[in-house]
Write a protein that holds these residues in place. Structure first.
Motif, short mmCIF file in Angstrom:
data_model
loop_
_atom_site.label_atom_id
_atom_site.label_comp_id
_atom_site.label_asym_id
_atom_site.label_seq_id
_atom_site.Cartn_x
_atom_site.Cartn_y
_atom_site.Cartn_z
N PHE A 163 0.83 -1.20 0.00
CA PHE A 163 0.00 0.00 0.00
C PHE A 163 0.86 1.25 0.00
O PHE A 163 0.56 2.23 -0.69
CB PHE A 163 -0.93 0.02 1.21
N SER A 164 1.95 1.25 0.77
CA SER A 164 2.80 2.44 0.84
C SER A 164 3.41 2.77 -0.52
O SER A 164 3.50 3.94 -0.91
CB SER A 164 3.91 2.24 1.88
N THR A 165 3.83 1.73 -1.25
CA THR A 165 4.39 1.94 -2.59
C THR A 165 3.32 2.48 -3.52
O THR A 165 3.56 3.43 -4.30
CB THR A 165 4.95 0.63 -3.14
N TRP A 166 2.13 1.90 -3.45
CA TRP A 166 1.01 2.38 -4.27
C TRP A 166 0.69 3.82 -3.94
O TRP A 166 0.48 4.65 -4.84
CB TRP A 166 -0.21 1.48 -4.02
N LEU A 167 0.67 4.16 -2.66
CA LEU A 167 0.32 5.52 -2.25
C LEU A 167 1.35 6.53 -2.74
O LEU A 167 0.99 7.61 -3.24
CB LEU A 167 0.21 5.59 -0.72
N VAL A 168 2.63 6.21 -2.62
CA VAL A 168 3.67 7.12 -3.11
C VAL A 168 3.53 7.34 -4.61
O VAL A 168 3.69 8.47 -5.11
CB VAL A 168 5.07 6.56 -2.77
N THR A 169 3.20 6.29 -5.35
CA THR A 169 3.01 6.42 -6.80
C THR A 169 1.82 7.32 -7.11
O THR A 169 1.90 8.19 -8.00
CB THR A 169 2.80 5.03 -7.43
N VAL A 170 0.72 7.15 -6.39
CA VAL A 170 -0.46 7.99 -6.61
C VAL A 170 -0.14 9.45 -6.30
O VAL A 170 -0.49 10.36 -7.07
CB VAL A 170 -1.63 7.50 -5.73
N VAL A 171 0.55 9.69 -5.18
CA VAL A 171 0.91 11.06 -4.81
C VAL A 171 1.83 11.67 -5.86
O VAL A 171 1.70 12.85 -6.21
CB VAL A 171 1.56 11.09 -3.42
N ARG A 172 2.76 10.88 -6.38
CA ARG A 172 3.67 11.37 -7.41
C ARG A 172 2.89 11.83 -8.64
O ARG A 172 3.12 12.92 -9.17
CB ARG A 172 4.66 10.29 -7.80
N HIS A 173 1.94 11.02 -9.10
CA HIS A 173 1.15 11.39 -10.28
C HIS A 173 0.31 12.64 -10.01
O HIS A 173 0.21 13.52 -10.88
CB HIS A 173 0.25 10.23 -10.69
N LEU A 174 -0.28 12.72 -8.83
CA LEU A 174 -1.09 13.89 -8.50
C LEU A 174 -0.22 15.15 -8.42
O LEU A 174 -0.66 16.24 -8.81
CB LEU A 174 -1.82 13.66 -7.18
N THR A 175 1.00 15.01 -7.91
CA THR A 175 1.91 16.15 -7.83
C THR A 175 2.28 16.64 -9.23
O THR A 175 2.26 17.85 -9.51
CB THR A 175 3.18 15.77 -7.05
N ILE A 176 2.62 15.70 -10.10
CA ILE A 176 2.97 16.07 -11.47
C ILE A 176 1.78 16.74 -12.15
O ILE A 176 1.93 17.74 -12.85
CB ILE A 176 3.40 14.83 -12.26
N ASP A 177 0.58 16.21 -11.95
CA ASP A 177 -0.61 16.82 -12.55
C ASP A 177 -0.82 18.24 -12.03
O ASP A 177 -1.21 19.14 -12.79
CB ASP A 177 -1.84 15.97 -12.22
N TRP A 178 -0.54 18.45 -10.74
CA TRP A 178 -0.71 19.79 -10.18
C TRP A 178 0.21 20.78 -10.86
O TRP A 178 -0.21 21.88 -11.25
CB TRP A 178 -0.44 19.76 -8.68
#
Length: 257
Positions: A74-89
């Motif tokens: 889950f932690s790996t998945w969460l970091v990946t999701v946050v990374r994509h959301l950051t790039i989108d921002w």
């Protein structure tokens, strides 16, 4: 079962969110800070990430929980999701305005490369053909490759460079493997940032939390879903050995850090 998961499955999204955020707040901030350095940017991105994760009664989190076969922790998945959301921002809310200030410092040819590859997201070969059919008809491919490498080095340094790397096409093969002589501490820190970025998301976050933020190994293990503190020590040790090898090949010593 984590307490936030139990609350989510019990149909209590608000309670689940509070428990989730209490546990993973530091992990989310660590993932964001890999790309955002300015305090206001970090807080704005954090708010955007929270809004996205909380939307539709925690739909993203629920999708992960409901999977019968998880391909990543889950932690790996969460970091990946946050990374994509950051790039989108950065791309949608701040991208073109701030990134254009980077292009302003480039020589004319590199600025054209930057516009084609990073802003218009064209391939390296397509960018070359477009430049040749324009104002630089006598540009050889060898000369273009040299300018392309110089463009990547100029715009992908530092933490904001992480965002630019995500926006651009894959770098030329020898851009990442070059080991230039670093003349000052700033360049050394930029190399370290790139080396950290080459680690897996989980390894990088483990190093940042345990080494940089000095979080106890037991707490890092809990955040990353690792079995115990020893697993954190092993992961961080292997990552540091990898980084140490890169530093040595680049000619960096402890005094440079």
């Amino acid at each position: 079962m984590d307490d936030w998961v139990a609350e989510l499955q019990a149909g209590k999204p608000e309670s689940a969110w509070d428990r989730f955020l209490d546990r993973y707040r530091r992990l989310i901030f660590s993932a964001i800070r890999h790309y955002a350095q300015d305090y206001d940017d970090v807080m704005d991105v954090f708010a955007q990430v929270c809004e996205a994760l909380r939307a539709d009664d925690l739909r993203r989190l629920r999708c992960y929980v409901d999977q019968t076969d998880h391909r990543a922790r889950f932690s790996t998945w969460l970091v990946t999701v946050v990374r994509h959301l950051t790039i989108d921002w950065f791309r949608h809310r701040d991208g073109r305005r701030r990134i254009s200030t980077v292009a302003e410092r480039l020589p004319p040819l590199q600025r054209r490369i930057f516009e084609h590859v990073f802003l218009d997201r064209r391939s390296h070969a397509e960018a070359y053909e477009l430049i040749r059919t324009g104002e630089t008809r006598d540009l050889s491919f060898k000369e273009y490759q040299a300018e392309l490498r110089a463009t990547y080095r100029a715009v992908t340094n530092g933490r904001r460079g992480g965002v630019l790397r995500e926006l651009g096409a894959p770098p030329p093969p020898d851009v990442e493997s070059d080991s230039p002589h670093y003349a000052d501490r700033r360049e050394a820190r930029e190399f370290i940032a790139r080396a950290l970025g080459a680690l897996s998301d989980e390894d990088r976050v483990a190093v940042e939390l345990h080494v940089v933020e000095e979080l106890p190994a037991a707490d890092v293990a809990r955040l990353l879903g690792l079995p115990n503190a020893k697993a954190v020590y092993n992961r961080v040790y292997r990552a540091l050995e990898l980084l140490r090898g890169q530093f040595e090949r680049a000619g960096l010593s402890r005094e440079d850090l």
